[in-house]
Design an enzyme around this catalytic site. Sequence first.
Site, PDB file in Angstrom:
ATOM      1  CB  THR A 127       1.712  -8.376  -5.051  1.00  9.83           C
ATOM      2  OG1 THR A 127       1.473  -9.063  -6.269  1.00  9.83           O
ATOM      3  CG2 THR A 127       2.415  -7.070  -5.317  1.00  9.83           C
ATOM      4  CG  ASP A 183      -1.626  -3.431  -9.635  1.00 10.01           C
ATOM      5  OD1 ASP A 183      -1.537  -4.639  -9.928  1.00 10.01           O
ATOM      6  OD2 ASP A 183      -1.562  -3.019  -8.456  1.00 10.01           O
ATOM      7  N   GLY A 224      -4.666  -6.793 -10.902  1.00  5.50           N
ATOM      8  CA  GLY A 224      -3.940  -5.667 -11.479  1.00  5.50           C
ATOM      9  C   GLY A 224      -4.665  -4.969 -12.609  1.00  5.50           C
TER      10      GLY A 224
HETATM   11  C1  SD4 Z   1      -0.828  -8.017 -10.448  1.00  3.08           C
HETATM   12  N1  SD4 Z   1      -1.390  -6.737  -8.489  1.00  3.08           N
HETATM   13  O1  SD4 Z   1       0.143  -8.291 -11.155  1.00  3.08           O
HETATM   14  C2  SD4 Z   1      -0.631  -7.868  -8.949  1.00  3.08           C
HETATM   15  C3  SD4 Z   1      -1.000  -9.166  -8.263  1.00  3.08           C
HETATM   16  C4  SD4 Z   1      -1.142  -9.096  -6.766  1.00  3.08           C
HETATM   17  O2  SD4 Z   1      -1.310 -10.206  -4.756  1.00  3.08           O
HETATM   18  O3  SD4 Z   1      -1.197  -8.046  -6.167  1.00  3.08           O
HETATM   19  N2  SD4 Z   1      -1.239 -10.232  -6.090  1.00  3.08           N
HETATM   20  O4  SD4 Z   1      -1.958  -7.898 -10.894  1.00  3.08           O
END
Ligand code: SD4
Length: 294
Positions: free
Chosen positions: A155, A185, A208
Amino acid sequence: MEVIVATWREPGDVASAAAMAARREGADLATALERGLAAAELDPSLIAIGLGSVPNADGELELDASMMIGKTLEAGAVCGVRGIVPVISLARRVMERTPHVMLAGEQARRFALEQGFEPRNLLTENAIARYEEWRLRPERIKEYVHHVDDKPSDTITMIGLCDGELVAASSTSGLPFKKPGRIGDSPIIGAGIYADDEIGAAGATGNGEELWKACASFRTTMNLRAGMSPQEACEETIRHMIRRQPKSIDIPCVVFAMDRQGKIGAASTKHPFPLWVCRDGNRELLEFPSLGPE
Ligand code: SD4
């Protein structure tokens, strides 16, 4: 003073370079972060954001994005959006063109079409191949979370500061092979991002579910308000998560923060964490510590 930061080595490289290019062309800060994230969403080699990212358990891409403006506390987000990129631009439209903070799923897509976004198939051949491989070997899921065949799989969350104004933004396809409809998140204000010009800003990436339960970005921003430095603010949040949320170590969790002076901090529950930092036109990759067991 101008500072722009972006998470993770490969995706943050694309996003921070595009954001800086936008600034050089005279874009305002929100537009620079939007262009940074949009460039990454449109790059099919980045597999946790936008086009060609890792699908959910149905083999579909469902994208999440958010933006918050520290000057006004305005925020916009979309979640579980299929067949539209860049979703960061859609999140910004929600903020600027509706009275709402978040639109979800099919109705977010409908809003996108109303706004003139072109629907498109976001599944690339590589994304389909990854999905087929996962169906045959679901036990490999953990390898996908932070490294897929050494390809960038994370992300992007960004914070920018320019002339005393802060903006935070994030875009993601969420956790690989997630249950359809699952939201993490990243599009949640206070979990994935937070910005308040009176205090500072924070962002998150990683597991998240755990980051959301910790209200990680809001908690870290409130730590700044309590007088902690950005590094201390992040470490307090991460120590709290390690102590109270053991699952935040299984899949690493990261928070990072910036104060009104442009000072930066970051910490992770596991593995050192790379953050691109662009300061007054210079770009460098910094590494921040893990506070969890190695
Ligand atoms: C999530 N926080 O959808 C994101 C995933 C993430 O690097 O940060 N991946 O949970």
